[in-house]
Design a protein around this motif. Structure first.
Motif, mmCIF file in Angstrom:
data_model
loop_
_atom_site.group_PDB
_atom_site.id
_atom_site.type_symbol
_atom_site.label_atom_id
_atom_site.label_comp_id
_atom_site.label_asym_id
_atom_site.label_seq_id
_atom_site.Cartn_x
_atom_site.Cartn_y
_atom_site.Cartn_z
ATOM 1 N N LYS A 341 0.824 -1.207 0.000
ATOM 2 C CA LYS A 341 0.000 0.000 0.000
ATOM 3 C C LYS A 341 0.863 1.264 0.000
ATOM 4 C CE LYS A 341 -3.679 -2.412 2.471
ATOM 5 N NZ LYS A 341 -4.366 -2.594 3.780
ATOM 6 N N VAL A 342 1.941 1.231 0.780
ATOM 7 C CA VAL A 342 2.844 2.390 0.834
ATOM 8 C C VAL A 342 3.506 2.612 -0.520
ATOM 9 C CG1 VAL A 342 4.995 3.258 1.850
ATOM 10 C CG2 VAL A 342 3.231 2.253 3.319
ATOM 11 N N ALA A 343 3.918 1.530 -1.168
ATOM 12 C CA ALA A 343 4.537 1.654 -2.493
ATOM 13 C C ALA A 343 3.547 2.185 -3.514
ATOM 14 C CB ALA A 343 5.086 0.302 -2.940
ATOM 15 N N VAL A 347 3.882 5.740 -5.757
ATOM 16 C CA VAL A 347 3.696 5.933 -7.197
ATOM 17 C C VAL A 347 2.642 7.009 -7.445
ATOM 18 C CG1 VAL A 347 2.919 4.846 -9.342
ATOM 19 C CG2 VAL A 347 4.441 3.601 -7.778
ATOM 20 N N GLN A 348 1.570 6.986 -6.673
ATOM 21 C CA GLN A 348 0.500 7.968 -6.845
ATOM 22 C C GLN A 348 1.006 9.383 -6.570
ATOM 23 O OE1 GLN A 348 -2.272 6.801 -7.996
ATOM 24 N NE2 GLN A 348 -3.531 8.642 -8.040
ATOM 25 N N ILE A 349 1.788 9.548 -5.527
ATOM 26 C CA ILE A 349 2.337 10.864 -5.191
ATOM 27 C C ILE A 349 3.267 11.360 -6.297
ATOM 28 C CG2 ILE A 349 3.915 12.051 -3.604
ATOM 29 C CD1 ILE A 349 2.653 10.256 -1.358
ATOM 30 N N HIS A 350 4.015 10.446 -6.897
ATOM 31 C CA HIS A 350 4.929 10.822 -7.982
ATOM 32 C C HIS A 350 4.198 11.105 -9.290
ATOM 33 C CE1 HIS A 350 8.175 9.517 -5.359
ATOM 34 N NE2 HIS A 350 9.072 9.884 -6.268
ATOM 35 N N GLY A 351 2.932 10.703 -9.367
ATOM 36 C CA GLY A 351 2.190 10.907 -10.606
ATOM 37 C C GLY A 351 2.774 10.092 -11.742
ATOM 38 N N GLY A 352 2.740 10.632 -12.953
ATOM 39 C CA GLY A 352 3.253 9.914 -14.117
ATOM 40 C C GLY A 352 4.710 9.530 -13.976
ATOM 41 N N SER A 353 5.481 10.343 -13.268
ATOM 42 C CA SER A 353 6.905 10.029 -13.085
ATOM 43 C C SER A 353 7.096 8.729 -12.314
ATOM 44 C CB SER A 353 7.610 11.172 -12.357
ATOM 45 O OG SER A 353 7.583 12.364 -13.131
ATOM 46 N N GLY A 354 6.164 8.423 -11.431
ATOM 47 C CA GLY A 354 6.276 7.208 -10.630
ATOM 48 C C GLY A 354 6.085 5.940 -11.419
ATOM 49 N N TYR A 355 5.593 6.053 -12.650
ATOM 50 C CA TYR A 355 5.357 4.895 -13.506
ATOM 51 C C TYR A 355 6.524 4.655 -14.453
ATOM 52 C CZ TYR A 355 2.358 1.584 -16.041
ATOM 53 O OH TYR A 355 1.811 0.450 -16.599
ATOM 54 N N MET A 356 7.534 5.528 -14.379
ATOM 55 C CA MET A 356 8.663 5.457 -15.292
ATOM 56 C C MET A 356 9.797 4.603 -14.717
ATOM 57 S SD MET A 356 7.805 7.239 -17.942
ATOM 58 C CE MET A 356 6.094 6.721 -17.691
ATOM 59 N N ARG A 357 10.378 3.773 -15.579
ATOM 60 C CA ARG A 357 11.574 3.045 -15.191
ATOM 61 C C ARG A 357 12.673 4.049 -14.816
ATOM 62 N NH1 ARG A 357 11.811 -2.640 -16.267
ATOM 63 N NH2 ARG A 357 9.647 -3.289 -16.008
#
Length: 399
Positions: A341-343, A347-357
């Motif tokens: 859940k924390v992870a 990703v949600q806090i980082h927005g689109g950047s959190g989905y990037m390798r």
């Protein structure tokens, strides 16, 4: 960077002062040496050899092995604190020496004969030997009762045949701690034995390295046993019925360790989230000013703090021998679910950047998914907790 950890002076338990030095050296190693090279580990799917050697020099391949056999001799309360530091970086680092200290090494520590310990434990503690825990099979994962690998007595030897799956460190292992059925379960026991099988044994083959969702650098593979012959001296504890108990005890202890590892990774995800919220902007303002982002940070922090407290309580109960059943499962269940859940929030806090390798939280998101599966799934933990609570309630009702 602190170099070789000094061997603790205590003979039975590592003192608080000695352990503080070990913990500080590990924290420095993780954060100053390993964290800056996480991308290299991810890209190469391997732990760099110099990092491996430093871990050996620091004694990390044997931190939970007793001092009489060359290890650092940490108890589980100290093991848990160390795991929270190791969880702060790529989980492949901990996996590199995790089986030596944990599920494989502890079988030998707790159930091996003096001769077996003398033959292997010092080599395991030094990192000269990588030990691998060969329990899981196709159709027999979290429940060892479904084991189908067989060991048949042939004169003074045992002949082992079967297949193991998802075996951590198998491509690197020098020694396999192999669980096999010698007979059907009966009134005398489970019929599950455990053997020490050198990796170069005739008939033992390791399959191709598994391609996993995450945890790059932590290698697993299938292991095949085609009439592998070992002497009776390879039977751990000299008993055909040690295996099930050894597996259950090692797994239960390991669950506290995995819970602690989860807390360390959750702390890293939280730290990355805080740093991103303080620096990333939306509409000219740091996103951390938004109350909904603050709420996500609050949920992360609450999970980390609750998990850390639960791990410490479960480790204390193990060392005190007041609870070695419910507490390990409760800690693993909560902490591995919590870090997922924390992870996800990271990703949600980082927005689109959190989905990037190449962004740490993306790696963390993939890595922690496995924690809910190995050493007993979340569903198995719930069954263990519920069954034991029901048994205790039944006993109370009969008084």
């Amino acid at each position: 960077m602190t170099g070789v950890m000094q061997q603790p002076t205590a003979t039975s338990q590592v003192s608080a002062e000695d352990f503080a030095d070990i913990l500080a050296a590990t924290r420095e190693f993780v954060r100053e040496v390993v964290v800056p090279r996480e991308q290299e580990i991810l890209d190469t799917d391997a732990i760099p050899e110099d990092i491996r050697q430093t871990a050996k020099d620091m004694g990390l391949f044997g931190y939970a092995i007793p001092q009489e056999w060359g290890g650092l001799g940490l108890d589980l309360t100290q093991d848990a604190e160390l795991a929270m530091e190791l969880g702060y970086t790529s989980l492949a680092l901990r996996s590199m020496f995790g089986t030596n200290n944990g599920i494989a090494g502890q079988v030998l520590v707790n159930f091996g004969t003096d001769e077996q310990k003398a033959a292997w434990l010092e080599k395991i503690a030094s990192g000269e030997v990588v030990a691998s825990f060969a329990l899981t099979e196709p159709g027999a994962g979290s429940d060892p009762a479904g084991l189908r690998t067989k060991a048949v007595r042939d004169g003074d030897d045992w002949v082992i045949s079967g297949e193991k799956r998802f075996i951590t460190n198998a491509p690197l292992a020098d020694l396999f701690v192999v669980f096999a059925r010698t007979r059907p379960a009966d009134e005398n026991g489970t019929g599950i034995a455990v053997f020490l099988v050198p990796a170069d044994s005739a008939g033992l083959t390791v399959g191709a390295k598994d391609r996993k969702m995450g945890q790059e650098g932590a290698w697993t593979a299938d292991v095949h046993f085609d009439g592998v012959r070992v002497p009776n001296a390879a039977l751990i504890g000299g008993s055909e019925d040690v295996g099930y108990k050894a597996a259950m005890m090692s797994l239960a202890r390991g669950r506290v360790h995995i819970a602690a590892l989860s807390v360390g990774t959750a702390q890293r995800a939280l730290d990355e989230s805080i740093a991103w919220a303080a620096t990333a902007t939306q509409g000219g303002n740091p996103i951390g000013e938004f109350q909904l982002v603050q709420a996500m940070l609050a949920d992360q922090q609450t999970g980390v703090m609750a998990g850390r407290a639960l791990v410490r309580e479960a480790a204390r109960a193990w060392v005190d021998n007041t609870d070695r059943r419910v507490a390990p499962s409760a800690a693993k269940l909560y902490c591995t679910e919590m870090v997922g859940k924390v992870a996800d929030l990271a990703v949600q806090i980082h927005g689109g950047s959190g989905y990037m390798r190449d962004v740490p939280v993306e790696r963390i998101y993939r890595e922690v998914r496995l924690l809910r599966l190995y050493e007993g799934t979340s569903e198995i933990q719930r069954l263990i907790i519920g069954r034991n609570l029901y048994k205790q309630g039944t006993k109370n009702a009969q008084r």
